[in-house]
Scaffold this motif. Structure first.
Motif, PDB file in Angstrom:
ATOM      1  N   GLU A 147     -26.232 -37.706  -4.177  1.00 36.61           N
ATOM      2  CA  GLU A 147     -25.230 -38.387  -3.348  1.00 36.61           C
ATOM      3  C   GLU A 147     -25.641 -39.832  -3.089  1.00 36.61           C
ATOM      4  N   ARG A 148     -26.964 -40.056  -2.997  1.00 39.39           N
ATOM      5  CA  ARG A 148     -27.449 -41.422  -2.744  1.00 39.39           C
ATOM      6  C   ARG A 148     -27.589 -42.207  -4.049  1.00 39.39           C
ATOM      7  N   ARG A 149     -27.910 -41.502  -5.166  1.00 40.59           N
ATOM      8  CA  ARG A 149     -28.092 -42.209  -6.450  1.00 40.59           C
ATOM      9  C   ARG A 149     -26.758 -42.780  -6.934  1.00 40.59           C
ATOM     10  N   THR A 150     -25.700 -41.982  -6.817  1.00 43.96           N
ATOM     11  CA  THR A 150     -24.383 -42.457  -7.267  1.00 43.96           C
ATOM     12  C   THR A 150     -23.406 -42.361  -6.094  1.00 43.96           C
ATOM     13  N   HIS A 151     -22.768 -41.236  -5.971  1.00 43.86           N
ATOM     14  CA  HIS A 151     -21.862 -41.044  -4.826  1.00 43.86           C
ATOM     15  C   HIS A 151     -21.637 -39.554  -4.619  1.00 43.86           C
ATOM     16  N   GLY A 152     -21.121 -39.219  -3.457  1.00 39.12           N
ATOM     17  CA  GLY A 152     -20.881 -37.817  -3.138  1.00 39.12           C
ATOM     18  C   GLY A 152     -19.467 -37.398  -3.493  1.00 39.12           C
ATOM     19  N   TYR A 153     -19.091 -36.219  -3.065  1.00 40.72           N
ATOM     20  CA  TYR A 153     -17.716 -35.749  -3.244  1.00 40.72           C
ATOM     21  C   TYR A 153     -16.842 -36.447  -2.201  1.00 40.72           C
ATOM     22  N   ASP A 154     -15.543 -36.447  -2.473  1.00 40.49           N
ATOM     23  CA  ASP A 154     -14.643 -37.011  -1.469  1.00 40.49           C
ATOM     24  C   ASP A 154     -13.502 -36.037  -1.198  1.00 40.49           C
ATOM     25  N   GLY A 155     -12.599 -36.470  -0.347  1.00 34.49           N
ATOM     26  CA  GLY A 155     -11.495 -35.601   0.055  1.00 34.49           C
ATOM     27  C   GLY A 155     -10.657 -35.132  -1.124  1.00 34.49           C
ATOM     28  N   GLU A 156     -10.588 -35.958  -2.175  1.00 33.95           N
ATOM     29  CA  GLU A 156      -9.795 -35.556  -3.343  1.00 33.95           C
ATOM     30  C   GLU A 156     -10.436 -34.377  -4.064  1.00 33.95           C
ATOM     31  N   ASP A 157     -11.764 -34.315  -4.025  1.00 39.05           N
ATOM     32  CA  ASP A 157     -12.442 -33.173  -4.663  1.00 39.05           C
ATOM     33  C   ASP A 157     -12.089 -31.885  -3.930  1.00 39.05           C
ATOM     34  N   LEU A 158     -12.121 -31.953  -2.614  1.00 37.93           N
ATOM     35  CA  LEU A 158     -11.744 -30.755  -1.848  1.00 37.93           C
ATOM     36  C   LEU A 158     -10.272 -30.428  -2.056  1.00 37.93           C
ATOM     37  N   ALA A 159      -9.455 -31.469  -2.131  1.00 33.18           N
ATOM     38  CA  ALA A 159      -8.020 -31.243  -2.341  1.00 33.18           C
ATOM     39  C   ALA A 159      -7.776 -30.547  -3.685  1.00 33.18           C
ATOM     40  N   ALA A 160      -8.616 -30.868  -4.693  1.00 29.80           N
ATOM     41  CA  ALA A 160      -8.449 -30.242  -6.012  1.00 29.80           C
ATOM     42  C   ALA A 160      -8.695 -28.740  -5.956  1.00 29.80           C
ATOM     43  N   LEU A 161      -9.472 -28.325  -4.983  1.00 23.09           N
ATOM     44  CA  LEU A 161      -9.784 -26.885  -4.840  1.00 23.09           C
ATOM     45  C   LEU A 161      -8.743 -26.167  -3.989  1.00 23.09           C
ATOM     46  N   SER A 162      -8.138 -26.914  -3.097  1.00 27.83           N
ATOM     47  CA  SER A 162      -7.296 -26.330  -2.059  1.00 27.83           C
ATOM     48  C   SER A 162      -6.155 -25.497  -2.646  1.00 27.83           C
ATOM     49  N   GLY A 163      -6.067 -24.257  -2.220  1.00 25.17           N
ATOM     50  CA  GLY A 163      -4.954 -23.394  -2.614  1.00 25.17           C
ATOM     51  C   GLY A 163      -4.996 -22.900  -4.050  1.00 25.17           C
ATOM     52  N   LEU A 164      -6.085 -23.183  -4.785  1.00 25.26           N
ATOM     53  CA  LEU A 164      -6.158 -22.757  -6.195  1.00 25.26           C
ATOM     54  C   LEU A 164      -6.173 -21.239  -6.322  1.00 25.26           C
ATOM     55  N   THR A 165      -5.454 -20.735  -7.311  1.00 27.42           N
ATOM     56  CA  THR A 165      -5.612 -19.324  -7.676  1.00 27.42           C
ATOM     57  C   THR A 165      -6.537 -19.292  -8.881  1.00 27.42           C
ATOM     58  N   LEU A 166      -7.598 -18.538  -8.794  1.00 30.23           N
ATOM     59  CA  LEU A 166      -8.599 -18.538  -9.864  1.00 30.23           C
ATOM     60  C   LEU A 166      -8.203 -17.538 -10.950  1.00 30.23           C
ATOM     61  N   SER A 167      -8.240 -17.985 -12.190  1.00 37.88           N
ATOM     62  CA  SER A 167      -7.925 -17.068 -13.295  1.00 37.88           C
ATOM     63  C   SER A 167      -9.092 -16.089 -13.454  1.00 37.88           C
ATOM     64  N   PRO A 168      -8.837 -14.930 -14.086  1.00 35.14           N
ATOM     65  CA  PRO A 168      -9.942 -13.979 -14.311  1.00 35.14           C
ATOM     66  C   PRO A 168     -11.087 -14.609 -15.089  1.00 35.14           C
ATOM     67  N   GLU A 169     -10.766 -15.549 -16.010  1.00 37.16           N
ATOM     68  CA  GLU A 169     -11.830 -16.194 -16.811  1.00 37.16           C
ATOM     69  C   GLU A 169     -12.716 -17.052 -15.915  1.00 37.16           C
TER      70      GLU A 169
END
Ligand code: SF4
Ligand code: SF4
Length: 298
Positions: free
Chosen positions: A214-236
């Protein structure tokens, strides 16, 4: 950039079942490591003792519980697992119960250690595998991330293993763009072969933007969490995720996975049996596993 919530709430975090408890990881040396890589996602190093080393007796107790629960294989990680004073006896105790993979930075693999690894391999009823981390095909590429002099030491360790007829997998973190491109992959295989590995395996790992990274480059941001939000995970995707079939044992308790060592909310219980339940993928780092396909398995 969106403001960063710490975790997704339960309503938005994807649910992940535990399909079976197949694999148990041991955070054998906690956060203690003999180097301090600049991209280390769990901020390990020679002075990092915030997660302590596991007692050998606790490892054995968890191994017995794992066998009773039908666990199929084991991983040792750290920090650097070879720093554990009872490392080799714990390797033997684990190999008496199932296949074992050790994740190491290779620094402590000299002729003696390679010989011990070979004997453990020969004596074991189950398979014994090693994974050595190396982040470039030259000191100029590896050392700025892993530390001065580490390229020479790590490649010497891999060559020692090759000399005794072992063929560790080499893991490479994609710490710069292009490192995992197709041409680089085949070049890396050739490089591994040049170290003496007759059956070279190279595994590229996407960057996890937590811990020191996180200090070498950068951390996650709100968009990363948004990309996960509400996802339905496929069996794969469910099948590929390490946390659908494994848990991480640490000196503090049992956690979801080897990635979230510093996330108190990833602590699930004091025994493996207490963790046999679904989880919610609520942490930003989950995006790297779900969207970029990171799997900690070899
Ligand atoms: S990335 Fe691995 S070798 Fe490097 S400091 Fe972290 S635990 Fe140690
Ligand atoms: S970080 Fe990855 S392995 Fe850990 S809980 Fe999230 S998806 Fe699973």
């Amino acid at each position: 950039m969106l403001p960063v919530p710490a975790v997704l709430d339960d309503a938005h975090a994807p649910s992940l079942p535990l399909t079976a408890l197949d694999t148990v990881w041991f955070q054998l040396t906690g956060t203690l490591c003999n180097i301090a890589c600049r991209h280390c996602f769990i901020t390990c190093g020679p002075l990092e003792t915030r997660v302590p080393m596991m007692d050998a007796a606790d490892v054995t107790r968890f191994l017995d519980e794992a066998v009773a629960l039908g666990v199929r294989d084991y991983y040792f990680t750290g920090g650097e697992p070879m720093l554990h004073p009872e490392f080799w006896s714990l390797v033997g105790a684990t190999l008496a119960r199932g296949p074992l993979t050790v994740l190491t930075n290779g620094i402590l693999i000299d002729g003696d250690a390679a010989g011990r690894a070979r004997r453990a391999f020969d004596d074991a009823r189950y398979s014994f595998d090693l994974r050595v981390s190396l982040d470039g095909m030259s000191a100029a590429e590896n050392d700025p991330v892993r530390g001065k002099g580490t390229f020479v030491t790590i490649t010497a360790g891999i060559a020692e293993l090759a000399r005794v007829g072992l063929s560790p997998a080499v893991t490479v973190v994609e710490h710069r763009q292009g490192l995992a491109a197709e041409a680089a992959r085949s070049e890396f295989l050739g490089f591994a072969r040049s170290l003496g590995l007759t059956h070279p395996r190279v595994k590229f790992l996407p960057l996890l933007r937590i811990g020191r990274e996180e200090r070498r480059t950068h951390g996650y941001d709100g968009e990363d969490l948004a990309a996960l939000s509400g996802l339905t995970l496929s069996p794969e995707v469910v099948e590929a995720l390490v946390c659908s079939s494994s848990r991480l044992v640490t000196a503090h308790g049992v956690m979801t996975c080897p990635i979230l060592l510093d996330a108190p909310s990833a602590m699930m219980g004091r025994t493996l049996a207490e963790t046999l339940r679904p989880i919610k993928l609520q942490w930003a780092a989950c995006k790297t596993c779900v969207v970029e396909g990171l799997s900690c398995r070899t």
